[in-house]
Design a protein around this motif. Sequence first.
Motif, PDB file in Angstrom:
ATOM      1  N   GLY A  18       0.801  -1.287  -0.004  1.00  0.00           N
ATOM      2  CA  GLY A  18       0.057  -0.195   0.033  1.00  0.00           C
ATOM      3  C   GLY A  18       0.980   1.415  -0.023  1.00  0.00           C
ATOM      4  O   GLY A  18       2.049   1.085  -0.119  1.00  0.00           O
ATOM      5  N   LYS A  19       0.135   2.512   0.087  1.00  0.00           N
ATOM      6  CA  LYS A  19       0.754   3.722   0.027  1.00  0.00           C
ATOM      7  C   LYS A  19       1.866   3.834   1.126  1.00  0.00           C
ATOM      8  O   LYS A  19       3.048   4.349   0.637  1.00  0.00           O
ATOM      9  CB  LYS A  19      -0.273   4.685   0.144  1.00  0.00           C
ATOM     10  CG  LYS A  19      -0.972   5.120  -1.099  1.00  0.00           C
ATOM     11  CD  LYS A  19      -1.968   6.238  -1.061  1.00  0.00           C
ATOM     12  CE  LYS A  19      -2.987   6.082  -0.122  1.00  0.00           C
ATOM     13  NZ  LYS A  19      -3.965   4.973  -0.189  1.00  0.00           N
ATOM     14  N   GLN A 130      -0.954  11.795  -1.433  1.00  0.00           N
ATOM     15  CA  GLN A 130      -0.838  10.753  -2.320  1.00  0.00           C
ATOM     16  C   GLN A 130      -2.342  10.422  -2.760  1.00  0.00           C
ATOM     17  O   GLN A 130      -2.473   9.746  -3.425  1.00  0.00           O
ATOM     18  CB  GLN A 130      -0.080   9.766  -1.975  1.00  0.00           C
ATOM     19  CG  GLN A 130       1.485   9.656  -2.476  1.00  0.00           C
ATOM     20  CD  GLN A 130       2.118  10.867  -1.443  1.00  0.00           C
ATOM     21  OE1 GLN A 130       1.869  11.286  -0.529  1.00  0.00           O
ATOM     22  NE2 GLN A 130       3.247  11.179  -1.660  1.00  0.00           N
ATOM     23  N   ILE A 131      -3.206  10.914  -1.792  1.00  0.00           N
ATOM     24  CA  ILE A 131      -4.444  10.700  -2.476  1.00  0.00           C
ATOM     25  C   ILE A 131      -4.825  11.389  -3.972  1.00  0.00           C
ATOM     26  O   ILE A 131      -5.582  10.983  -4.617  1.00  0.00           O
ATOM     27  CB  ILE A 131      -5.577  11.120  -1.452  1.00  0.00           C
ATOM     28  CG1 ILE A 131      -5.563  12.837  -1.202  1.00  0.00           C
ATOM     29  CG2 ILE A 131      -5.828  10.902  -0.251  1.00  0.00           C
ATOM     30  CD1 ILE A 131      -7.074  13.344  -0.558  1.00  0.00           C
ATOM     31  N   GLU A 134      -2.351   8.619  -5.868  1.00  0.00           N
ATOM     32  CA  GLU A 134      -2.190   7.011  -5.992  1.00  0.00           C
ATOM     33  C   GLU A 134      -3.535   6.491  -5.300  1.00  0.00           C
ATOM     34  O   GLU A 134      -3.518   5.581  -4.955  1.00  0.00           O
ATOM     35  CB  GLU A 134      -0.921   6.685  -5.039  1.00  0.00           C
ATOM     36  CG  GLU A 134       0.465   7.122  -5.512  1.00  0.00           C
ATOM     37  CD  GLU A 134       1.377   6.627  -4.569  1.00  0.00           C
ATOM     38  OE1 GLU A 134       1.016   5.621  -3.434  1.00  0.00           O
ATOM     39  OE2 GLU A 134       2.367   7.092  -4.433  1.00  0.00           O
ATOM     40  N   ASP A 135      -4.690   7.214  -5.478  1.00  0.00           N
ATOM     41  CA  ASP A 135      -5.951   6.966  -4.667  1.00  0.00           C
ATOM     42  C   ASP A 135      -6.977   7.514  -5.718  1.00  0.00           C
ATOM     43  O   ASP A 135      -6.923   7.851  -6.927  1.00  0.00           O
ATOM     44  CB  ASP A 135      -5.944   7.691  -3.335  1.00  0.00           C
ATOM     45  CG  ASP A 135      -6.786   6.867  -2.379  1.00  0.00           C
ATOM     46  OD1 ASP A 135      -7.304   6.071  -2.803  1.00  0.00           O
ATOM     47  OD2 ASP A 135      -6.305   6.694  -1.099  1.00  0.00           O
ATOM     48  N   PHE A 136      -7.982   7.655  -4.988  1.00  0.00           N
ATOM     49  CA  PHE A 136      -9.383   7.803  -6.043  1.00  0.00           C
ATOM     50  C   PHE A 136      -9.496   9.049  -6.434  1.00  0.00           C
ATOM     51  O   PHE A 136     -10.439   9.157  -7.294  1.00  0.00           O
ATOM     52  CB  PHE A 136     -10.611   7.740  -4.708  1.00  0.00           C
ATOM     53  CG  PHE A 136     -11.024   8.830  -3.717  1.00  0.00           C
ATOM     54  CD1 PHE A 136     -11.863   9.859  -4.023  1.00  0.00           C
ATOM     55  CD2 PHE A 136      -9.846   8.841  -2.697  1.00  0.00           C
ATOM     56  CE1 PHE A 136     -11.972  10.663  -2.928  1.00  0.00           C
ATOM     57  CE2 PHE A 136     -10.243  10.031  -1.689  1.00  0.00           C
ATOM     58  CZ  PHE A 136     -11.132  10.909  -1.853  1.00  0.00           C
ATOM     59  N   THR A 161       3.470  10.852   2.088  1.00  0.00           N
ATOM     60  CA  THR A 161       3.650   9.387   2.791  1.00  0.00           C
ATOM     61  C   THR A 161       5.380   9.101   2.960  1.00  0.00           C
ATOM     62  O   THR A 161       5.484   7.914   3.531  1.00  0.00           O
ATOM     63  CB  THR A 161       2.987   8.459   1.836  1.00  0.00           C
ATOM     64  OG1 THR A 161       3.353   8.651   0.531  1.00  0.00           O
ATOM     65  CG2 THR A 161       1.413   8.509   2.126  1.00  0.00           C
TER      66      THR A 161
END
Length: 282
Positions: A18-19, A130-131, A134-136, A161
């Motif tokens: 994960g992140k 990082q949302i 690397e996220d939604f 992160t």
Amino acid sequence: MNEKSRSELPTWVLGGTGKTGRRVVDRLAARGLPVRVGSRSGQPRFDWEDQSTWAPVLQGVRAAYIPFPDLVISGATEATRAFADLAIEQGVTRLVLLTGRGEDEAQRGEREVQATGADVTILRCAWFMQIFSEDFLLDSIRAGEVVLPADDGQLDPFVDTDDIADVAVAALTEPGHVGQVYELTSPRLLSVPEAVAEIAKASGRDITYVPVSVEDYAASAAEHGAPAELVGFLTYLFSDVLGKLAYVTNTVERVLGRPPRDFADFAARTAATGIWTQAADR
């Protein structure tokens, strides 16, 4: 077992792909330290909802990095306490627990883990930078339009992160961190619209920010097939968490001896990878 022998035992990193987890794994490996990745696809496998998988992952482990499970399971606080108790029974001597600032259940989880008497360090983090990468929110950034229930008055000290991973590795490997609660932030407050504007500037693109009500956002997410528990969690985050703790800390610098990464640095570094200019997956 003497200290030298214990230092040769692996650190178990939950969410090691994960992140934050993969960054912790990379840093431990770069130091030549043994590390074991914890995930449903790991060997041995770990699943929060299957307690038969818990003991095998802890066998022969020196320390553990554990992101608080949030949405992953029901009864997250109770499960985290039970896992911490088991870790102690299995001989794990150091725990680092990652939680979120302003999340009531996460703070209950912290207290439960601290009550075990384990050598624990809490990393209580702001929203991840990082949302956006690397996220939604990645596809929204790529598409050029971000629709969220967040306004200019909801400020957050988004944390990188990479800073979280650096502090986590320090807490896992160095003395002086047991019993500490580290609130990790960047050096300044930003609203989500301001963050999107900085990303647009760094990537040289036009990205529109569209504010909506929490109710409309939840209804749209449900309409597009998001699971009910995810819709509920996102509603909670934007209604009750974002902007709740609008202040920065000097914790990253205090622990690492260097300033925390700024959002502008994150935006410039990430834009250089080209990830925001790739076609959106609609």
